[in-house]
Design an enzyme around this catalytic site. Structure first.
Site, PDB file in Angstrom:
ATOM      1  N   SER A 138       0.862  -1.175   0.000  1.00 17.01           N
ATOM      2  CA  SER A 138       0.000   0.000   0.000  1.00 17.01           C
ATOM      3  C   SER A 138       0.900   1.227   0.000  1.00 17.01           C
ATOM      4  O   SER A 138       1.544   1.546   1.009  1.00 17.01           O
ATOM      5  CB  SER A 138      -0.885  -0.001   1.252  1.00 17.01           C
ATOM      6  OG  SER A 138      -1.409   1.300   1.445  1.00 17.01           O
ATOM      7  N   HIS A 149      -0.698  -1.410  -4.653  1.00 18.33           N
ATOM      8  CA  HIS A 149      -2.053  -1.132  -4.174  1.00 18.33           C
ATOM      9  C   HIS A 149      -2.132   0.367  -3.902  1.00 18.33           C
ATOM     10  O   HIS A 149      -1.403   0.898  -3.064  1.00 18.33           O
ATOM     11  CB  HIS A 149      -2.285  -1.936  -2.887  1.00 18.33           C
ATOM     12  CG  HIS A 149      -3.587  -1.683  -2.214  1.00 18.33           C
ATOM     13  ND1 HIS A 149      -4.724  -2.408  -2.500  1.00 18.33           N
ATOM     14  CD2 HIS A 149      -3.946  -0.819  -1.231  1.00 18.33           C
ATOM     15  CE1 HIS A 149      -5.722  -1.994  -1.741  1.00 18.33           C
ATOM     16  NE2 HIS A 149      -5.275  -1.021  -0.952  1.00 18.33           N
ATOM     17  N   ASP A 195      -4.372   3.537  -2.699  1.00 18.64           N
ATOM     18  CA  ASP A 195      -5.555   3.897  -1.921  1.00 18.64           C
ATOM     19  C   ASP A 195      -5.991   5.310  -2.267  1.00 18.64           C
ATOM     20  O   ASP A 195      -5.308   6.273  -1.921  1.00 18.64           O
ATOM     21  CB  ASP A 195      -5.219   3.830  -0.426  1.00 18.64           C
ATOM     22  CG  ASP A 195      -4.943   2.411   0.029  1.00 18.64           C
ATOM     23  OD1 ASP A 195      -5.883   1.607   0.050  1.00 18.64           O
ATOM     24  OD2 ASP A 195      -3.768   2.107   0.340  1.00 18.64           O
ATOM     25  N   MET A 241      -8.602   8.156  -1.535  1.00 21.10           N
ATOM     26  CA  MET A 241      -9.584   8.549  -0.506  1.00 21.10           C
ATOM     27  C   MET A 241     -10.050   9.967  -0.804  1.00 21.10           C
ATOM     28  O   MET A 241      -9.231  10.833  -1.110  1.00 21.10           O
ATOM     29  CB  MET A 241      -8.945   8.525   0.886  1.00 21.10           C
ATOM     30  CG  MET A 241      -8.230   7.235   1.224  1.00 21.10           C
ATOM     31  SD  MET A 241      -7.481   7.346   2.868  1.00 21.10           S
ATOM     32  CE  MET A 241      -6.461   5.858   2.865  1.00 21.10           C
ATOM     33  N   HIS A 270      -7.683   0.911  -4.986  1.00 20.82           N
ATOM     34  CA  HIS A 270      -8.706   0.722  -3.947  1.00 20.82           C
ATOM     35  C   HIS A 270      -9.397   2.066  -3.762  1.00 20.82           C
ATOM     36  O   HIS A 270      -8.816   2.994  -3.199  1.00 20.82           O
ATOM     37  CB  HIS A 270      -8.002   0.252  -2.663  1.00 20.82           C
ATOM     38  CG  HIS A 270      -8.881   0.107  -1.469  1.00 20.82           C
ATOM     39  ND1 HIS A 270      -8.374  -0.066  -0.190  1.00 20.82           N
ATOM     40  CD2 HIS A 270     -10.235   0.081  -1.339  1.00 20.82           C
ATOM     41  CE1 HIS A 270      -9.381  -0.176   0.669  1.00 20.82           C
ATOM     42  NE2 HIS A 270     -10.514  -0.077   0.003  1.00 20.82           N
ATOM     43  N   MET A 301     -11.683   4.416  -2.061  1.00 21.22           N
ATOM     44  CA  MET A 301     -12.472   4.751  -0.872  1.00 21.22           C
ATOM     45  C   MET A 301     -13.102   6.106  -1.138  1.00 21.22           C
ATOM     46  O   MET A 301     -12.727   7.128  -0.556  1.00 21.22           O
ATOM     47  CB  MET A 301     -11.559   4.776   0.357  1.00 21.22           C
ATOM     48  CG  MET A 301     -11.224   3.379   0.860  1.00 21.22           C
ATOM     49  SD  MET A 301      -9.797   3.380   1.947  1.00 21.22           S
ATOM     50  CE  MET A 301      -8.506   3.253   0.726  1.00 21.22           C
ATOM     51  N   MET A 307     -11.732  -6.002   4.215  1.00 20.95           N
ATOM     52  CA  MET A 307     -11.005  -5.027   5.028  1.00 20.95           C
ATOM     53  C   MET A 307     -10.824  -5.592   6.435  1.00 20.95           C
ATOM     54  O   MET A 307     -11.804  -5.971   7.080  1.00 20.95           O
ATOM     55  CB  MET A 307     -11.768  -3.699   5.111  1.00 20.95           C
ATOM     56  CG  MET A 307     -11.873  -2.936   3.792  1.00 20.95           C
ATOM     57  SD  MET A 307     -10.277  -2.550   3.043  1.00 20.95           S
ATOM     58  CE  MET A 307      -9.509  -1.514   4.289  1.00 20.95           C
ATOM     59  N   GLY A 322      -9.464   3.882   5.737  1.00 23.49           N
ATOM     60  CA  GLY A 322      -9.219   5.312   5.901  1.00 23.49           C
ATOM     61  C   GLY A 322      -7.874   5.684   6.486  1.00 23.49           C
ATOM     62  O   GLY A 322      -7.507   6.858   6.443  1.00 23.49           O
ATOM     63  N   GLY A 375      -1.627   1.835   9.418  1.00 23.50           N
ATOM     64  CA  GLY A 375      -1.062   1.719  10.753  1.00 23.50           C
ATOM     65  C   GLY A 375      -2.032   1.282  11.830  1.00 23.50           C
ATOM     66  O   GLY A 375      -1.706   1.338  13.015  1.00 23.50           O
ATOM     67  N   ASP A 401      -6.762  -6.451   3.561  1.00 23.90           N
ATOM     68  CA  ASP A 401      -6.139  -5.122   3.628  1.00 23.90           C
ATOM     69  C   ASP A 401      -6.352  -4.523   5.014  1.00 23.90           C
ATOM     70  O   ASP A 401      -7.495  -4.341   5.440  1.00 23.90           O
ATOM     71  CB  ASP A 401      -6.795  -4.238   2.548  1.00 23.90           C
ATOM     72  CG  ASP A 401      -6.198  -2.839   2.450  1.00 23.90           C
ATOM     73  OD1 ASP A 401      -5.175  -2.570   3.114  1.00 23.90           O
ATOM     74  OD2 ASP A 401      -6.758  -2.033   1.682  1.00 23.90           O
ATOM     75  N   GLY A 402      -5.246  -4.223   5.681  1.00 24.11           N
ATOM     76  CA  GLY A 402      -5.313  -3.540   6.975  1.00 24.11           C
ATOM     77  C   GLY A 402      -4.614  -4.326   8.074  1.00 24.11           C
ATOM     78  O   GLY A 402      -5.046  -5.423   8.424  1.00 24.11           O
TER      79      GLY A 402
HETATM   80  C1  DX5 Z   1      -6.613   1.495   4.779  1.00 24.61           C
HETATM   81  C2  DX5 Z   1      -5.989   1.245   3.443  1.00 24.61           C
HETATM   82  C3  DX5 Z   1      -4.802   0.375   3.489  1.00 24.61           C
HETATM   83  C4  DX5 Z   1      -3.669   0.887   4.324  1.00 24.61           C
HETATM   84  C5  DX5 Z   1      -2.929  -0.332   4.772  1.00 24.61           C
HETATM   85  O1  DX5 Z   1      -7.815   2.132   4.594  1.00 24.61           O
HETATM   86  O2  DX5 Z   1      -6.939   0.628   2.586  1.00 24.61           O
HETATM   87  O3  DX5 Z   1      -4.392  -0.063   2.207  1.00 24.61           O
HETATM   88  O4  DX5 Z   1      -2.788   1.781   3.714  1.00 24.61           O
HETATM   89  O5  DX5 Z   1      -1.967   0.025   5.696  1.00 24.61           O
HETATM   90  P1  DX5 Z   1      -1.567  -0.932   6.895  1.00 24.61           P
HETATM   91  O6  DX5 Z   1      -0.984  -2.194   6.299  1.00 24.61           O
HETATM   92  O7  DX5 Z   1      -0.571  -0.128   7.661  1.00 24.61           O
HETATM   93  O8  DX5 Z   1      -2.804  -1.224   7.686  1.00 24.61           O
HETATM   94 ZN    ZN Z   2      -6.275  -0.214   0.699  1.00 21.20          ZN
END
Ligand code: DX5
Ligand code: ZN
Length: 226
Positions: free
Chosen positions: A8, A33, A35, A37, A66, A68, A144, A149, A152, A180-181
């Site tokens: 990510s 990947h 993200d 948002m 991805h 969001m 998820m 969002g 970490g 993911d997460g």
């Molecule tokens: C969260 C994202 C993830 C995030 C993953 O909403 O979709 O892709 O960046 O990060 P980690 O692996 O740190 O949870």
């Molecule tokens: Zn993601």
């Protein structure tokens, strides 16, 4: 069987995105990947199409996006033009719309008709029956394992049973199950035992700085199946 590892990029040191992409590519990951948002579907704003385009130019890795965002349909033309491999939209983005899930089906079919892989992401609280309703329209299902969002966050162990249930139905019909997460070698192992074969990994890859990426990826490679 190789477990797909997809960093990510949102979790990397953001002012060093280019170097981070080079580092994960050199370490032998399978995809990127990204993200996206919008500050609406989730409170945070990450990056938009301009950055996705720049990232496409930087690497030869497949790019899976991805989304969001509240209105994923608005981004599809640009994603096709950029040349990403996969687009995953959140089922919950369609909840409460007048034509809710009919719109979702249409978006998924549009993604596929444009030659991209289509995916649905499910938040931790979303029932897996949503998967069954759209199984015919998707290539990928993203479970998820945190609230979407932010990077970490801690892995939600209560999602492992959902992964197991969905994998049992998805894999026989050729749908890739991704998670993911909060994924690291330990939580990733639980997801792989439950049937996931595509791991999105953020903080666990970048926590040791860019110099630590290669060893972090090789620890994740320990999850490859015989
Ligand atoms: C969260 C994202 C993830 C995030 C993953 O909403 O979709 O892709 O960046 O990060 P980690 O692996 O740190 O949870
Ligand atoms: Zn993601």
């Amino acid at each position: 069987m190789r477990v797909q590892i997809a960093p990510s990029v949102y979790a990397c040191p953001l002012l060093r995105i280019g170097e981070a992409i080079d580092a994960v590519e050199a370490a032998g990951v399978d995809a990127l990947h990204l993200d996206v948002m919008d500050g609406h579907f989730v409170p945070a704003i990450s990056f938009g199409m301009l950055f996705v385009r720049e990232m496409r130019a930087r690497t030869s890795l497949p790019i899976d996006v991805h989304l969001m965002v509240a209105q994923p349909e608005n981004l599809l033309d640009e994603l096709v033009a950029i040349g990403v491999r996969g687009v995953t939209v959140h089922a919950e983005a369609f909840d409460g719309r007048p034509d809710g899930f009919r719109d979702l089906g249409e978006v998924l079919r549009t993604i596929r008709a444009a030659g991209m892989r289509a995916g649905i992401a499910l938040k931790p609280g979303t029932p897996d029956t949503v998967f069954d309703a759209f199984a015919a329209d998707i290539d990928d299902l993203l479970v998820m394992t945190v609230e979407p969002g932010a990077s970490g966050q801690s892995f939600r162990a209560d999602q492992v049973e959902k992964i197991r249930r969905i994998s049992g139905r998805a894999r026989p019909i050729g749908i890739e199950v991704a998670v993911d997460g909060g994924i690291n070698p330990e939580t990733g192992a639980a997801c792989v035992s439950a049937g996931a074969r595509y791991l999105v990994v953020g903080s666990a890859l970048f926590a040791g700085g860019l110099d630590g990426v290669a060893s972090a990826v090789s620890r994740m490679r320990g999850l490859d199946q015989p």
